[in-house]
Write a protein that holds these residues in place. Structure first.
Motif, PDB file in Angstrom:
ATOM      1  N   LYS A 126       0.832  -1.210   0.000  1.00  0.00           N
ATOM      2  CA  LYS A 126       0.000   0.000   0.000  1.00  0.00           C
ATOM      3  C   LYS A 126       0.862   1.252   0.000  1.00  0.00           C
ATOM      4  CE  LYS A 126      -2.881  -0.201   3.395  1.00  0.00           C
ATOM      5  NZ  LYS A 126      -3.960  -0.366   4.379  1.00  0.00           N
ATOM      6  N   ILE A 129       2.258   1.620  -3.713  1.00  0.00           N
ATOM      7  CA  ILE A 129       1.406   1.746  -4.895  1.00  0.00           C
ATOM      8  C   ILE A 129       0.294   2.770  -4.761  1.00  0.00           C
ATOM      9  CG2 ILE A 129       1.848  -0.624  -5.625  1.00  0.00           C
ATOM     10  CD1 ILE A 129      -1.123  -1.138  -4.657  1.00  0.00           C
ATOM     11  N   ALA A 133      -2.437   3.390  -7.759  1.00  0.00           N
ATOM     12  CA  ALA A 133      -3.841   2.992  -7.606  1.00  0.00           C
ATOM     13  C   ALA A 133      -4.759   4.194  -7.804  1.00  0.00           C
ATOM     14  CB  ALA A 133      -4.065   2.350  -6.235  1.00  0.00           C
ATOM     15  N   GLN A 136      -4.985   5.149 -11.463  1.00  0.00           N
ATOM     16  CA  GLN A 136      -5.795   4.214 -12.255  1.00  0.00           C
ATOM     17  C   GLN A 136      -7.222   4.103 -11.709  1.00  0.00           C
ATOM     18  OE1 GLN A 136      -3.640   0.513 -12.453  1.00  0.00           O
ATOM     19  NE2 GLN A 136      -2.057   1.368 -13.759  1.00  0.00           N
ATOM     20  N   ASN A 137      -7.563   4.971 -10.736  1.00  0.00           N
ATOM     21  CA  ASN A 137      -8.890   4.980 -10.135  1.00  0.00           C
ATOM     22  C   ASN A 137      -9.267   3.608  -9.559  1.00  0.00           C
ATOM     23  OD1 ASN A 137     -11.132   6.407  -9.301  1.00  0.00           O
ATOM     24  ND2 ASN A 137     -12.305   5.924 -11.148  1.00  0.00           N
ATOM     25  N   MET A 138      -8.303   2.989  -8.855  1.00  0.00           N
ATOM     26  CA  MET A 138      -8.502   1.675  -8.246  1.00  0.00           C
ATOM     27  C   MET A 138      -8.503   1.831  -6.729  1.00  0.00           C
ATOM     28  SD  MET A 138      -8.523  -0.649 -10.737  1.00  0.00           S
ATOM     29  CE  MET A 138      -8.051  -2.186  -9.993  1.00  0.00           C
ATOM     30  N   ASN A 139      -9.233   0.970  -6.049  1.00  0.00           N
ATOM     31  CA  ASN A 139      -9.274   0.960  -4.603  1.00  0.00           C
ATOM     32  C   ASN A 139      -7.936   0.448  -4.080  1.00  0.00           C
ATOM     33  OD1 ASN A 139      -9.734  -0.702  -1.979  1.00  0.00           O
ATOM     34  ND2 ASN A 139     -11.407   0.786  -2.064  1.00  0.00           N
ATOM     35  N   LEU A 140      -7.271   1.241  -3.265  1.00  0.00           N
ATOM     36  CA  LEU A 140      -5.941   0.911  -2.766  1.00  0.00           C
ATOM     37  C   LEU A 140      -5.932  -0.398  -1.978  1.00  0.00           C
ATOM     38  CD1 LEU A 140      -2.964   1.638  -2.382  1.00  0.00           C
ATOM     39  CD2 LEU A 140      -3.650   3.061  -0.442  1.00  0.00           C
ATOM     40  N   VAL A 143      -6.272  -3.428  -4.429  1.00  0.00           N
ATOM     41  CA  VAL A 143      -5.064  -3.648  -5.221  1.00  0.00           C
ATOM     42  C   VAL A 143      -3.934  -4.197  -4.337  1.00  0.00           C
ATOM     43  CG1 VAL A 143      -3.290  -2.544  -6.648  1.00  0.00           C
ATOM     44  CG2 VAL A 143      -5.684  -1.903  -6.925  1.00  0.00           C
TER      45      VAL A 143
END
Length: 183
Positions: A126, A129, A133, A136-140, A143
Motif C-alpha cells: 500500500k 502503490i 492505484a 488508475q482509479n482503483m481501490n488501494l 489492489v
C-alpha cells in the motif's frame, strides 16, 4: 559496560537456542503436541529460563513470526530499491531463512503465519502503490491485497517446492508478471 555486553550475548544465545529447538520441533510434529519441557530439553535450558523469555509456546511462536517478518521487511526496505520493481531482497531473505519459512508454511497449525505474512506484504505494498492505484482509479486496499495475495501464494509455492528457481530468477519473473499483468 563490558559485563552488560556479555549478558546480552548470553540472552541472545539462549533465545536462539530456544527458537532453534522450537522450530525443529514444529517441523517434526504438530504444535498442539509440543510441550514446554520438550522445547526446554531440546534447547538445553530449564523451563524457568524459557518462561523468563516467553509466556508459553504460543508467545514463542508469535515472537518467532514477528522477528522474521520485521527482519524481512527491513531487508526489503533498502534505500533506492523499490520492492515492487525489485523483489530480489525478499526472495533472498526467504532463501537465507528457508528452514523457518518452510516450517511455517508447511505446518497447517501455524496458518496464522501465512495471514501475518500477507498482512505485512499488503501493508508494504500500500505504501508503494498508493499513487498508482489513485491514478488508475482503483481501490488501494483491493489492489494491495490482490498483489500481496499473488506474491504470498507464489512465494509459498516456491518455498514449499524447495526453491526450484534461484531467488534472483524467481524475483525477476514475479516482477515481470506484476509489471505485465497488473501495473
Amino acid at each position: 559496560m563490558d559485563k552488560q555486553a556479555k549478558v546480552d550475548r548470553r540472552i541472545l544465545r539462549t533465545r536462539d537456542a530456544i527458537t532453534k529447538a522450537f522450530l525443529e520441533l514444529v517441523s517434526e510434529k504438530d504444535l498442539d503436541h509440543i510441550t514446554i519441557n520438550e522445547i526446554a530439553d531440546r534447547a538445553n535450558v530449564n523451563r524457568g529460563t524459557l518462561y523468563l523469555h516467553y509466556t508459553d509456546k504460543y508467545d514463542l511462536l508469535d515472537q518467532c513470526i514477528k522477528d522474521h517478518l520485521d527482519k524481512m521487511m527491513d531487508a526489503c526496505a533498502l534505500p533506492g530499491i523499490n520492492p515492487i520493481d525489485d523483489l530480489t531482497p525478499m526472495f533472498s531473505y526467504f532463501e537465507a531463512h528457508f528452514a523457518f519459512f518452510h516450517t511455517m508454511l508447511s505446518n497447517r497449525k501455524t496458518s496464522m503465519f501465512r495471514e501475518r505474512l500477507l498482512q505485512s506484504i499488503a501493508a508494504g505494498t500500500k505504501d508503494k502503490i498508493g499513487p498508482l492505484a489513485a491514478k488508475q482509479n482503483m481501490n488501494l486496499e483491493l489492489v494491495a491485497h490482490f498483489l500481496a495475495s499473488a506474491f504470498v501464494g507464489t512465494a509459498e509455492w516456491w518455498i514449499l517446492n524447495r526453491m526450484p528457481l534461484s531467488a534472483e530468477l524467481a524475483a525477476r519473473q514475479v516482477g515481470e508478471l506484476f509489471e505485465k499483468y497488473v501495473m
